[in-house]
Design a protein around this motif. Structure first.
Motif, PDB file in Angstrom:
ATOM      1  N   GLY A 167       6.423   3.664   2.442  1.00  0.00           N
ATOM      2  CA  GLY A 167       6.295   5.237   2.446  1.00  0.00           C
ATOM      3  C   GLY A 167       7.082   5.840   3.580  1.00  0.00           C
ATOM      4  O   GLY A 167       6.633   6.918   4.139  1.00  0.00           O
ATOM      5  N   GLY A 168       8.319   5.303   3.942  1.00  0.00           N
ATOM      6  CA  GLY A 168       9.344   5.840   4.921  1.00  0.00           C
ATOM      7  C   GLY A 168       9.336   5.415   5.929  1.00  0.00           C
ATOM      8  O   GLY A 168       9.717   5.958   7.201  1.00  0.00           O
ATOM      9  N   TRP A 189       3.695   3.771  -2.145  1.00  0.00           N
ATOM     10  CA  TRP A 189       3.024   3.852  -0.978  1.00  0.00           C
ATOM     11  C   TRP A 189       2.172   5.298  -1.107  1.00  0.00           C
ATOM     12  O   TRP A 189       2.487   6.268  -1.540  1.00  0.00           O
ATOM     13  CB  TRP A 189       3.847   4.151   0.106  1.00  0.00           C
ATOM     14  CG  TRP A 189       3.288   3.624   1.196  1.00  0.00           C
ATOM     15  CD1 TRP A 189       2.737   3.981   2.172  1.00  0.00           C
ATOM     16  CD2 TRP A 189       3.312   2.184   1.336  1.00  0.00           C
ATOM     17  NE1 TRP A 189       2.360   2.903   3.157  1.00  0.00           N
ATOM     18  CE2 TRP A 189       2.610   1.589   2.667  1.00  0.00           C
ATOM     19  CE3 TRP A 189       3.712   0.954   0.740  1.00  0.00           C
ATOM     20  CZ2 TRP A 189       2.317   0.548   3.252  1.00  0.00           C
ATOM     21  CZ3 TRP A 189       3.572  -0.282   0.995  1.00  0.00           C
ATOM     22  CH2 TRP A 189       2.885  -0.476   2.460  1.00  0.00           C
ATOM     23  N   GLU A 190       0.633   4.840  -1.075  1.00  0.00           N
ATOM     24  CA  GLU A 190      -0.153   6.067  -1.324  1.00  0.00           C
ATOM     25  C   GLU A 190      -0.638   6.376   0.168  1.00  0.00           C
ATOM     26  O   GLU A 190      -1.183   5.432   0.816  1.00  0.00           O
ATOM     27  CB  GLU A 190      -1.394   5.456  -2.188  1.00  0.00           C
ATOM     28  CG  GLU A 190      -1.334   5.856  -3.549  1.00  0.00           C
ATOM     29  CD  GLU A 190      -1.049   7.117  -3.716  1.00  0.00           C
ATOM     30  OE1 GLU A 190      -1.438   8.076  -3.100  1.00  0.00           O
ATOM     31  OE2 GLU A 190      -0.583   7.509  -4.845  1.00  0.00           O
ATOM     32  N   THR A 191      -0.771   7.893   0.553  1.00  0.00           N
ATOM     33  CA  THR A 191      -1.356   8.049   1.667  1.00  0.00           C
ATOM     34  C   THR A 191      -2.922   8.633   1.665  1.00  0.00           C
ATOM     35  O   THR A 191      -3.551   8.447   2.438  1.00  0.00           O
ATOM     36  CB  THR A 191      -0.547   9.302   2.314  1.00  0.00           C
ATOM     37  OG1 THR A 191      -0.674  10.463   1.190  1.00  0.00           O
ATOM     38  CG2 THR A 191       0.603   9.063   2.765  1.00  0.00           C
ATOM     39  N   GLU A 237       8.090   6.946  -1.438  1.00  0.00           N
ATOM     40  CA  GLU A 237       6.950   5.889  -1.940  1.00  0.00           C
ATOM     41  C   GLU A 237       7.166   4.624  -1.756  1.00  0.00           C
ATOM     42  O   GLU A 237       6.339   3.760  -2.352  1.00  0.00           O
ATOM     43  CB  GLU A 237       6.531   6.465  -3.299  1.00  0.00           C
ATOM     44  CG  GLU A 237       5.923   7.890  -3.536  1.00  0.00           C
ATOM     45  CD  GLU A 237       5.484   8.077  -4.699  1.00  0.00           C
ATOM     46  OE1 GLU A 237       5.512   7.409  -5.786  1.00  0.00           O
ATOM     47  OE2 GLU A 237       5.083   9.221  -4.874  1.00  0.00           O
ATOM     48  N   LEU A 238       8.477   4.148  -1.551  1.00  0.00           N
ATOM     49  CA  LEU A 238       9.025   2.888  -1.587  1.00  0.00           C
ATOM     50  C   LEU A 238       8.436   1.862  -0.540  1.00  0.00           C
ATOM     51  O   LEU A 238       8.356   2.324   0.551  1.00  0.00           O
ATOM     52  CB  LEU A 238      10.538   2.920  -1.677  1.00  0.00           C
ATOM     53  CG  LEU A 238      11.301   3.489  -2.757  1.00  0.00           C
ATOM     54  CD1 LEU A 238      12.767   3.307  -2.553  1.00  0.00           C
ATOM     55  CD2 LEU A 238      10.895   2.771  -4.116  1.00  0.00           C
ATOM     56  N   THR A 254      -3.624   3.953  -6.031  1.00  0.00           N
ATOM     57  CA  THR A 254      -3.545   2.907  -5.271  1.00  0.00           C
ATOM     58  C   THR A 254      -2.053   2.371  -5.090  1.00  0.00           C
ATOM     59  O   THR A 254      -1.188   2.803  -5.787  1.00  0.00           O
ATOM     60  CB  THR A 254      -4.124   1.484  -5.771  1.00  0.00           C
ATOM     61  OG1 THR A 254      -3.810   1.387  -7.202  1.00  0.00           O
ATOM     62  CG2 THR A 254      -5.723   1.835  -5.726  1.00  0.00           C
ATOM     63  N   THR A 255      -1.755   1.785  -3.822  1.00  0.00           N
ATOM     64  CA  THR A 255      -0.529   1.628  -3.400  1.00  0.00           C
ATOM     65  C   THR A 255       0.196   0.557  -4.542  1.00  0.00           C
ATOM     66  O   THR A 255       1.254   0.770  -4.946  1.00  0.00           O
ATOM     67  CB  THR A 255      -0.608   0.795  -2.239  1.00  0.00           C
ATOM     68  OG1 THR A 255      -0.787   1.965  -1.178  1.00  0.00           O
ATOM     69  CG2 THR A 255       0.938   0.207  -1.590  1.00  0.00           C
TER      70      THR A 255
END
Lengths: 468, 468
Positions: free
Chosen positions: B95-96, A140-142, A87-88, A150-151
């Motif tokens: 997110g990678g 980080w949000e998919t 998620e970084l 939210t991101t």
């Protein structure tokens, strides 16, 4: 003509409509980010105010730690890095140059705060060290959804270090009860279910995660705040140790706990109706709107101003609406949308009879009240309505909960509500099977409804539901 | 034994000592970042509270815009991108994965807020649109110093859109006077000099920048808050336009204004002395510490608790210090370091005479006061001390200002203080030559000390100094 999509037609669409029409928030330019508009942010400010007071009453002091931290910090605690790496957001360039070590934007601050706790804690006299920060974090949000996922989001994160396990455990529970549950019940009027998370659902790096779970009007769960016992994992990783009274050096026991702008989503979905947001008075930036009907001689506008002053004198957050160039119906619809708990409507005909109409947003009841009694009536209504909204939400919550005895029952019930079932009936393998259908164990409680002692409490009860 | 380096020996070292010994802040793990410790953050919370009240009184509403924005946003306004590009922190991975368009961490939010203003402003009825946000920003710093220049800092940034140039100009000035100057004078007791920036010193993208300049105890300047007229540059870049009453579509006029945690540095360096921080009562988290001397029977501790309650009842932020296991001298030194304005000292001998000692931090005077009068005395002292600290700071400021008539004089004077000189004597070419010696025109004033009308005011006076 409905302003919003009806809840029973399409709940997610209704939610999005409320955000837009009440001007609460919208999507930011970068994927997953959000813009919180003044109407939404004013509610968040009220939340911060009430939460901050409770956090300080629990003895924690606010501080601020950096947004950016070396990537190596995450790598020190194995479960933590595993949980948060995907998620970084990573900064690789700064000041026009490529950085020698990339920096991570904090997804949470256990690691950086651990580094400083280690510097600040020397002896047992420095403990407990009770810190909190109000900050933005990035994960980080998919599948972003405003307020819910939210991101970037805003939150408070508490971080504490203690001399012993018992003290850490007691403090993590104190935060859950005295800060989160108290705030959610008594300010947000959301009757959260509290309990412990299963191992599967724990915070990455915690030895125990406790949670406040809200039930939304569509029967889905929303995790609204969590409090974690971190054992000695971060103390070990960052060497947070103290000189004990007996002269030996010991590792601390730490906790962390957080609640975020996600609670705005919970507030909307727990109380909102087909006319918009419905705010409990305690969290409403405006508790009473005094709406003047169009007139010719200014007497109504003057009466509205006087009523607004009288309300303010009683401590009611009141706002006069004398924007008579806008149609009355349009304005009433808009106050409904924004969820303002009480509306005082006054026009030439009311004034001729020396009355005004008092309207409450939750029940949509209107009552004619003598002008001289309006302020007292509204003032009394703010506390009564707060209580009644909690009662109504509790009744809705309880209607969504069904006791189950088999995993098949659970799967059936949890499609539209909460299944309550002995944890022994589900177990780790049942939990995995439920996950395939998008169902999760929201929390475990001891048989008497209190927090379980650990994750192997044989008599524990599980709450299973779909979740946001 | 001095706890701190003396100011006259090494002012920067003294500053660093205060930060450390008073536990205000320290360096973060990533270069240029800072950790604001609870003692420092509590002052910032008081600042936020007082500023926020003034910002709301000026009609602005708080909102929140994203930390991360597409790089392309900066490129829309030419001067803005040129000014901020060298300072940007850039996220390339999330997110990678590597991002298709890199995201910038906001160094300021004119661009992202401009994008939303364009969506929200439709007709003249939507104007003025007055927004503010409390946020963190990142500007890459090559020579970081805590609070004064850090890669990440906390601030408020206001952004407004207006129908006409006059309205925008009046609002930018209102913020400068009613929010910043009023706050700095009456809360921080810092007698800032206000004026307009020269073209060279303007905010990147502004057509006019107005500033509040503080004078520190070493004679250097600190820019403590700025308010900018942005003309129609951002309106043009982001198409912030409105339908005028005459039916035509017009571009808005915008402003922006900001103040930050840098003010904490100004507060420390304007009032601090060789014993530590000195806080004006209005901004002090603790206004009065009631310090009990060690005793045997508990009577002193009880008296201290009673005095603390009496002070609180009068609205004084008071804190009892009955930590008698620590030596009295050590505690007194620590309260001095932290700058707590007033100390009430009470011991067995005082109590026997029914008196206590009231100590004020700025003058270090001690007075014996009857116990029954302590609360009233301290309460009165909080406002008197506030006023006297402003007066003392004004006297120090004025002693640093010298009128000059030649550029050589200016160069000489500005090495240790402020040179006041006709702008015509300096001019754009003189300004460039002064810059070689690290001297800058801090601001321009009209001959009567008010804000100049523009950057070509022939009779303008310039203030020249070294600056943080």
């Amino acid at each position: 003509m409905a302003v919003l999509t009806a809840q029973h037609d399409d709940f997610p669409r209704w939610y999005q409509d409320v955000l837009t029409k009440a001007k609460l928030a919208e999507n930011g330019p970068a994927r997953g980010t959000m813009v919180i508009r003044p109407n939404g942010y004013a509610i968040w400010e009220r939340m911060q105010d009430e939460l901050d007071r409770r956090i300080k009453a629990a003895g924690a002091r606010n501080a601020y730690f950096p947004l950016l931290m070396p990537m190596s910090f995450f790598e020190r605690e194995a479960e933590h890095v595993e949980g948060f790496s995907p998620e970084l957001a990573v900064v690789t360039h700064g000041g026009g140059k490529e950085l020698t070590e990339p920096l991570a934007i904090r997804p949470t601050s256990e690691t950086v705060i651990g580094e400083y706790m280690a510097k600040w804690v020397d002896s047992y006299r420095d403990l407990p060290l009770l810190l909190n920060q109000w900050a933005n974090v990035v994960r980080w949000e998919t599948r972003p959804r405003i307020f819910l996922r939210t991101t970037e989001f805003l939150w408070q994160e508490g971080h504490t270090a203690h001399a012993g396990e018992d003290d850490a455990r007691a403090y993590a529970r104190r935060i859950l009860h005295d800060v989160y549950q108290d705030f959610m019940r008594n300010v947000l009027a959301v009757p959260v279910i509290i309990g412990g998370k299963t191992v599967r659902e724990r915070f990455a790096g915690a030895v125990n995660t406790m949670t406040c779970e809200g039930i939304m009007r569509d029967g889905k769960a929303l995790q609204m705040g969590t409090s974690h016992e971190l054992g000695q994992r971060f103390s070990r990783a960052f060497n947070i140790s103290y000189l004990a009274a007996d002269g030996t050096r010991k590792l601390c026991w730490t906790t962390s706990w957080g609640s975020s702008t996600r609670m705005l989503g919970g507030l909307i979905m727990c109380h909102g109706d087909d006319f918009g947001l419905v705010l409990p008075p305690a969290v409403a930036p405006v508790q009473a709107a005094v709406v003047a009907v169009k007139e010719t001689d200014g007497s109504v506008t003057r009466a509205a101003a006087t009523l607004t002053d009288e309300l303010a004198a009683l401590g009611v957050r009141a706002q006069a609406d004398d924007d008579v160039e806008q149609g009355f119906g349009w304005r009433a619809t808009d106050w409904d949308l924004q969820g303002v708990p009480i509306r005082v409507e006054i026009g030439p005909r009311d004034l001729a009879q020396n009355t005004a109409v008092v309207y409450r947003r939750d029940t949509r009841e209107k009552t004619a009240v003598a002008v001289a009694s309006v302020a007292d009536t509204v003032h009394g209504l703010t506390s009564r309505m707060q209580e009644e909204m909690l009662n109504a939400a509790t009744a809705r919550r309880d209607a969504f909960i069904t006791d189950c005895t088999t995993l098949d029952d659970v799967r059936d019930v949890a499609r539209t509500g909460f299944a309550r079932v002995p944890w022994a009936t589900v177990g780790v393998s049942g939990e995995e099977r439920l996950a395939v259908d998008g169902l999760t164990v929201r929390c475990l409680q001891a048989a008497d409804g209190t927090l379980p002692d650990g994750d192997d409490d044989a008599g524990a009860i599980a709450y299973v539901a779909r979740a946001y």
